[in-house]
Enzyme design. Structure first.
Site, PDB file in Angstrom:
ATOM      1  N   SER A   1       0.807  -1.220   0.000  1.00  0.00           N
ATOM      2  CA  SER A   1       0.000   0.000   0.000  1.00  0.00           C
ATOM      3  C   SER A   1       0.842   1.273   0.000  1.00  0.00           C
ATOM      4  O   SER A   1       0.493   2.259  -0.653  1.00  0.00           O
ATOM      5  CB  SER A   1      -0.937   0.010   1.214  1.00  0.00           C
ATOM      6  OG  SER A   1      -1.778  -1.121   1.200  1.00  0.00           O
TER       7      SER A   1
ATOM      8  N   HIS B   1       0.818   4.569   4.451  1.00  0.00           N
ATOM      9  CA  HIS B   1       0.040   5.192   3.376  1.00  0.00           C
ATOM     10  C   HIS B   1       0.429   6.660   3.201  1.00  0.00           C
ATOM     11  O   HIS B   1       0.723   7.114   2.093  1.00  0.00           O
ATOM     12  CB  HIS B   1      -1.453   5.098   3.692  1.00  0.00           C
ATOM     13  CG  HIS B   1      -2.018   3.734   3.492  1.00  0.00           C
ATOM     14  ND1 HIS B   1      -3.373   3.494   3.368  1.00  0.00           N
ATOM     15  CD2 HIS B   1      -1.421   2.516   3.398  1.00  0.00           C
ATOM     16  CE1 HIS B   1      -3.586   2.198   3.206  1.00  0.00           C
ATOM     17  NE2 HIS B   1      -2.411   1.587   3.234  1.00  0.00           N
TER      18      HIS B   1
END
Length: 209
Positions: free
Chosen positions: A125, A175
């Protein structure tokens, strides 16, 4: 822009870097499903802050190729499948890899410093958010010439950030760090003067002797 219309063979030929990354992630995930052997792969590569403290620094990279279930893999690889090709095409193979790996690695480094020793994580991610960040930098430079890109990518980034903080068991640090690193690298590689320099056609010297 982000609608994939290529055939399977065309996709592989046109976007070899993205294709290779997807294949590696899928193959490694399938290997982790194997009895005994799969657990060894996970134990070797999982992003364990405690083991990183013990000097196992490869764990700042290997989590990018491991996933905590099929849906986790599917979401990340679908995002890479959709958004990766445009960045590979615009930035080139080497620059795409720079964005992808540095965003992923710095996401893991940030995770190490933010969370405690017991924290463990896997997933690509951070690298995916690096792709989003690079597109945000491209939007910054092309907001007047490519307004459609801004209209598409900014809502996607906004929704992704919101989901980061409302979804369960999500490494928000990786993230956001990946997004920021991708944006900063994008500001460098997509600077108008820099684009002109690396997009100039190379002159061929012909020996007519």
């Amino acid at each position: 822009m982000f609608i994939r219309t290529e055939s399977f063979s065309q996709y592989i030929r046109q976007y070899p870097v993205v294709t290779t990354l997807i294949a590696l992630n899928v193959i490694i995930y399938l290997l982790t499903l194997m009895p005994f052997f799969g657990d060894s792969i996970l134990n070797f590569g999982i992003g364990s802050n405690y083991m990183i403290e013990q000097g196992e620094y490869w764990r700042l990279v290997t989590p990018m190729f491991l996933h905590a279930g099929f849906m986790h893999l599917l979401f990340n690889m679908f995002s890479l499948f959709i958004f990766g090709p445009e960045l590979e095409k615009v930035a080139g193979k080497a620059r795409f890899l720079t964005v992808y790996f540095l965003a992923g690695i710095f996401g893991d480094i940030a995770t190490f410093f933010v969370y405690d020793s017991n924290y463990m994580h896997v997933g690509a991610s951070g690298a995916i958010f690096g792709i989003f960040g690079a597109f945000a930098a491209l939007v910054y430079y092309t907001k007047k010439t490519l307004p459609q890109l801004r209209q598409i990518i900014l809502p996607i980034i906004g929704l992704s950030v919101v989901m980061t903080f409302v979804g369960p068991n999500i490494n928000a640090t990786a993230h956001i760090a990946g997004l920021v690193v991708g944006f900063l690298i994008g500001l460098s590689i997509f600077h108008p003067k820099r684009i002109i320099s690396w997009r100039k056609p190379k002159l061929k010297v012909v020996d007519k002797r």
